[in-house]
Design an enzyme around this catalytic site. Structure first.
Site, PDB file in Angstrom:
ATOM      1  N   HIS A 221       0.862  -1.192   0.000  1.00  0.00           N
ATOM      2  CA  HIS A 221       0.000   0.000   0.000  1.00  0.00           C
ATOM      3  C   HIS A 221       0.894   1.237   0.000  1.00  0.00           C
ATOM      4  O   HIS A 221       1.439   1.601  -1.026  1.00  0.00           O
ATOM      5  CB  HIS A 221      -0.938  -0.075   1.210  1.00  0.00           C
ATOM      6  CG  HIS A 221      -1.956   1.018   1.310  1.00  0.00           C
ATOM      7  ND1 HIS A 221      -2.298   1.845   0.288  1.00  0.00           N
ATOM      8  CD2 HIS A 221      -2.737   1.404   2.367  1.00  0.00           C
ATOM      9  CE1 HIS A 221      -3.236   2.693   0.675  1.00  0.00           C
ATOM     10  NE2 HIS A 221      -3.519   2.460   1.930  1.00  0.00           N
ATOM     11  N   HIS A 260      -2.682  -2.186  -9.911  1.00  0.00           N
ATOM     12  CA  HIS A 260      -3.622  -1.548  -8.986  1.00  0.00           C
ATOM     13  C   HIS A 260      -4.884  -2.390  -8.927  1.00  0.00           C
ATOM     14  O   HIS A 260      -5.306  -2.969  -9.916  1.00  0.00           O
ATOM     15  CB  HIS A 260      -3.988  -0.135  -9.458  1.00  0.00           C
ATOM     16  CG  HIS A 260      -4.563   0.708  -8.374  1.00  0.00           C
ATOM     17  ND1 HIS A 260      -5.883   0.651  -8.027  1.00  0.00           N
ATOM     18  CD2 HIS A 260      -3.988   1.594  -7.538  1.00  0.00           C
ATOM     19  CE1 HIS A 260      -6.100   1.500  -7.034  1.00  0.00           C
ATOM     20  NE2 HIS A 260      -4.969   2.071  -6.710  1.00  0.00           N
ATOM     21  N   ASP A 311       2.616   5.336  -7.028  1.00  0.00           N
ATOM     22  CA  ASP A 311       3.898   5.204  -6.323  1.00  0.00           C
ATOM     23  C   ASP A 311       5.107   5.152  -7.248  1.00  0.00           C
ATOM     24  O   ASP A 311       6.238   5.186  -6.761  1.00  0.00           O
ATOM     25  CB  ASP A 311       3.875   3.942  -5.458  1.00  0.00           C
ATOM     26  CG  ASP A 311       2.952   4.128  -4.273  1.00  0.00           C
ATOM     27  OD1 ASP A 311       1.958   3.395  -4.165  1.00  0.00           O
ATOM     28  OD2 ASP A 311       3.201   5.050  -3.481  1.00  0.00           O
TER      29      ASP A 311
HETATM   30  C1  SDX Z   1      -1.457   2.188  -3.486  1.00  0.00           C
HETATM   31  O1  SDX Z   1      -6.157   0.802  -3.204  1.00  0.00           O
HETATM   32  C2  SDX Z   1      -5.673   2.007  -3.440  1.00  0.00           C
HETATM   33  O2  SDX Z   1      -6.349   2.879  -3.906  1.00  0.00           O
HETATM   34  C3  SDX Z   1      -4.212   2.199  -3.030  1.00  0.00           C
HETATM   35  C4  SDX Z   1      -3.579   3.505  -3.502  1.00  0.00           C
HETATM   36  C5  SDX Z   1      -4.108   4.687  -2.762  1.00  0.00           C
HETATM   37  O3  SDX Z   1      -4.038   5.803  -3.284  1.00  0.00           O
HETATM   38  O4  SDX Z   1      -4.486   4.514  -1.572  1.00  0.00           O
HETATM   39  O5  SDX Z   1      -3.788   3.658  -4.882  1.00  0.00           O
HETATM   40  C6  SDX Z   1      -2.074   3.504  -3.209  1.00  0.00           C
HETATM   41  O6  SDX Z   1      -1.403   1.362  -2.597  1.00  0.00           O
HETATM   42  C7  SDX Z   1      -0.965   1.885  -4.869  1.00  0.00           C
HETATM   43  C8  SDX Z   1      -0.380   0.439  -5.004  1.00  0.00           C
HETATM   44  C9  SDX Z   1       1.058   0.444  -4.427  1.00  0.00           C
HETATM   45  N1  SDX Z   1       1.543  -0.917  -4.362  1.00  0.00           N
HETATM   46  C10 SDX Z   1       2.456  -1.389  -5.236  1.00  0.00           C
HETATM   47  O7  SDX Z   1       2.908  -0.746  -6.202  1.00  0.00           O
HETATM   48  C11 SDX Z   1       2.914  -2.814  -4.945  1.00  0.00           C
HETATM   49  C12 SDX Z   1       2.978  -3.594  -6.257  1.00  0.00           C
HETATM   50  N2  SDX Z   1       1.598  -3.763  -6.738  1.00  0.00           N
HETATM   51  C13 SDX Z   1       0.971  -5.030  -6.460  1.00  0.00           C
HETATM   52  O8  SDX Z   1       1.354  -5.695  -5.310  1.00  0.00           O
HETATM   53  C14 SDX Z   1      -0.493  -5.089  -6.836  1.00  0.00           C
HETATM   54  O9  SDX Z   1      -0.629  -4.548  -8.076  1.00  0.00           O
HETATM   55  C15 SDX Z   1      -1.514  -4.487  -5.907  1.00  0.00           C
HETATM   56  C16 SDX Z   1      -1.370  -4.990  -4.535  1.00  0.00           C
HETATM   57  C17 SDX Z   1      -1.411  -3.008  -5.932  1.00  0.00           C
HETATM   58  C18 SDX Z   1      -2.893  -4.877  -6.436  1.00  0.00           C
HETATM   59  O10 SDX Z   1      -2.894  -6.237  -6.495  1.00  0.00           O
HETATM   60  P1  SDX Z   1      -4.240  -7.072  -6.743  1.00  0.00           P
HETATM   61  O11 SDX Z   1      -5.325  -6.240  -7.278  1.00  0.00           O
HETATM   62  O12 SDX Z   1      -4.499  -7.857  -5.500  1.00  0.00           O
HETATM   63  O13 SDX Z   1      -3.774  -7.985  -7.952  1.00  0.00           O
HETATM   64  P2  SDX Z   1      -3.228  -9.426  -7.770  1.00  0.00           P
HETATM   65  O14 SDX Z   1      -2.242  -9.474  -6.617  1.00  0.00           O
HETATM   66  O15 SDX Z   1      -4.403 -10.339  -7.739  1.00  0.00           O
HETATM   67  O16 SDX Z   1      -2.391  -9.653  -9.121  1.00  0.00           O
HETATM   68  C19 SDX Z   1      -3.078  -9.996 -10.333  1.00  0.00           C
HETATM   69  C20 SDX Z   1      -2.000 -10.488 -11.282  1.00  0.00           C
HETATM   70  C21 SDX Z   1      -1.090 -11.518 -10.623  1.00  0.00           C
HETATM   71  O17 SDX Z   1      -0.559 -12.336 -11.668  1.00  0.00           O
HETATM   72  P3  SDX Z   1      -0.848 -13.905 -11.637  1.00  0.00           P
HETATM   73  O18 SDX Z   1      -0.251 -14.376 -10.304  1.00  0.00           O
HETATM   74  O19 SDX Z   1      -2.370 -14.014 -11.667  1.00  0.00           O
HETATM   75  O20 SDX Z   1      -0.121 -14.423 -12.842  1.00  0.00           O
HETATM   76  O21 SDX Z   1      -1.131  -9.422 -11.631  1.00  0.00           O
HETATM   77  C22 SDX Z   1       0.187  -9.687 -11.120  1.00  0.00           C
HETATM   78  C23 SDX Z   1       0.048 -10.735 -10.059  1.00  0.00           C
HETATM   79  O22 SDX Z   1       1.234 -11.491  -9.950  1.00  0.00           O
HETATM   80  N3  SDX Z   1       0.671  -8.440 -10.550  1.00  0.00           N
HETATM   81  C24 SDX Z   1       1.947  -8.085 -10.538  1.00  0.00           C
HETATM   82  C25 SDX Z   1       1.978  -6.830  -9.941  1.00  0.00           C
HETATM   83  N4  SDX Z   1       0.728  -6.463  -9.604  1.00  0.00           N
HETATM   84  C26 SDX Z   1      -0.078  -7.477  -9.966  1.00  0.00           C
HETATM   85  N5  SDX Z   1       3.055  -8.725 -10.990  1.00  0.00           N
HETATM   86  C27 SDX Z   1       4.222  -8.064 -10.828  1.00  0.00           C
HETATM   87  N6  SDX Z   1       4.335  -6.847 -10.273  1.00  0.00           N
HETATM   88  C28 SDX Z   1       3.234  -6.197  -9.825  1.00  0.00           C
HETATM   89  N7  SDX Z   1       3.339  -4.989  -9.293  1.00  0.00           N
END
Ligand code: SDX
Length: 375
Positions: A221, A260, A311
């Site tokens: 997050h 996201h 981010d």
């Molecule tokens: C913020 O919610 C908000 O509004 C938050 C925010 C705010 O203003 O408050 O916008 C701020 O928290 C932004 C996000 C910051 N976090 C990151 O950058 C961390 C990296 N991002 C991920 O961990 C991820 O994208 C999340 C946690 C942000 C969202 O994940 P989801 O919706 O739970 O998606 P998921 O984990 O189910 O992934 C779906 C697929 C997966 O692939 P498969 O396993 O199905 O093959 O997408 C892949 C994931 O592996 N994936 C990523 C990835 N994000 C998703 N793969 C590599 N790198 C990534 N960043």
């Protein structure tokens, strides 16, 4: 109830109605109380956006002046809290310092923390004091005296001055002010949801913000912005982006700053911060971060079809304007405290205890045995 009823992570679950923030995940639009974030980032200020989020309308000049003066007047750290900050080890996590400060403040200033208090006083106090707490802690850990609260400075300018005794350039202040606008709210993100859950029990505003700070600390997050800079340190140059990203993806690691839960296209905040990263990089004659981030974007999109989120570029702006990496997530909190408190006040006005259910998958027919009989 069955497993298929479970929405893990409450994904796509609509938990409540709100007027504060609208996210168009498919179109990549973000509105605060109906105003597009792109207009607000281009024409507004953090103080004006705070008023908008709290009151639901843009302020008149007199209302904005009064809010600005109230925020400046509420920057002082009370003696009891200073004593606590003075006892915190200098190598503590700044997010732990913020969380501790908000908890302690509730003890020293109980009037604003009456459970269910719909007053905006606590929201103003917490918004005003977080930069003071961070500045006090960051100066102290380097053996520097605290800065007196500077009522002549805007919120963004005060935050930079509270950290370091230098006069930041107008461009640096403007870049931070835009970043604070962009981070101020984002509907039911995890930390705001935590704040609303706390408020929905009629607990107090300071407890709700304490819940939110603890939630924002997580790298999935609020902690991602600092982790992006660690990734840039690994990549070092644009031409190495592909090799590093492929290596991390092969290990099933997440690339910080991408993806996201709601946006299925580019996060509009990333679009704005990308341009500020370029402008501030040019002003500081250092485009290394910007150029490497651009290369990183291309590789991650090609390899995983992912888009940047808020981010990805924020850390490069913060670094160039002099904010140290371990204060990136606290900087997110300095802004998001406005959204947290706006949502808490909205929850108090239309309260419903937030209490989802779990689908139980454990045994249901076990009987008690005496300790001596157990294996
Ligand atoms: C913020 O919610 C908000 O509004 C938050 C925010 C705010 O203003 O408050 O916008 C701020 O928290 C932004 C996000 C910051 N976090 C990151 O950058 C961390 C990296 N991002 C991920 O961990 C991820 O994208 C999340 C946690 C942000 C969202 O994940 P989801 O919706 O739970 O998606 P998921 O984990 O189910 O992934 C779906 C697929 C997966 O692939 P498969 O396993 O199905 O093959 O997408 C892949 C994931 O592996 N994936 C990523 C990835 N994000 C998703 N793969 C590599 N790198 C990534 N960043």
């Amino acid at each position: 109830m069955a497993s298929e009823d479970v929405q893990r992570g409450l994904e796509d679950v609509v938990a409540l109605e709100s007027r504060i923030c609208f996210i168009d995940g498919k179109g990549g639009r973000l509105l605060y109380q109906g105003y597009d974030i792109r207009e607000l980032a281009a024409r507004s200020t953090f103080e004006e956006v705070a008023y908008l989020l709290w009151y639901g309308r843009l302020p008149t000049p007199a209302q904005l002046e009064q809010l600005t003066q109230r925020l400046a007047a509420l920057r002082e750290i009370p003696p009891g809290l200073r004593e606590i900050l003075d006892r915190i080890p200098k190598d503590s996590s700044p997010m732990d310092v913020l969380r501790t400060a908000v908890s302690a403040l509730a003890i020293f200033e109980p009037e604003e923390t009456k459970p269910g208090a719909s007053s905006i006083g606590g929201a103003l106090r917490l918004t005003a004091i977080l930069p003071s707490v961070l500045g006090y802690y960051h100066r102290r850990r380097r053996g520097l005296p605290p800065l007196p609260s500077r009522p002549d400075l805007s919120h963004a300018a005060y935050f930079l001055a509270a950290l370091d005794d230098r006069a930041p350039s107008p461009l640096d202040v403007k870049a931070l002010d835009v970043a604070l606008i962009l981070h101020a709210d984002h509907e039911l993100n995890a930390s705001t949801f935590a704040a609303r859950v706390t408020a929905s029990t009629l607990s107090d505003l300071y407890s709700a913000v304490t819940s939110a700070i603890g939630t924002l600390k997580g790298p999935l997050h609020g902690g991602a912005n600092a982790r992006v800079m660690d990734l840039l340190d690994d990549i070092r140059a644009p031409e190495r982006a592909e090799e590093v990203v492929k290596d991390r993806l092969a290990k099933h690691e997440r690339i910080m700053g991408f993806g996201h839960r709601v946006y299925k296209v580019e996060d509009p905040r990333a679009t704005i911060l990308r341009e500020w990263s370029r402008q501030v990089g040019e002003a500081h004659h250092d485009l290394r971060y910007y150029e490497t981030l651009r290369a990183l974007e291309g590789v991650v999109h090609r390899e995983k079809g992912l888009y940047p989120n808020v981010d990805l570029y924020s850390g490069s702006v913060y670094t160039l304007i002099g904010i140290p990496e371990d204060l990136f997530t606290p900087t997110f909190a300095v802004s998001r405290v406005v959204g947290w408190t706006a949502h808490v006040l909205e929850e108090y006005q239309d309260l419903r205890l937030i209490r989802p259910m779990a689908h139980y998958i454990g045994p249901t027919d076990l009987h008690y045995t005496e300790p001596a009989e157990r294996a």
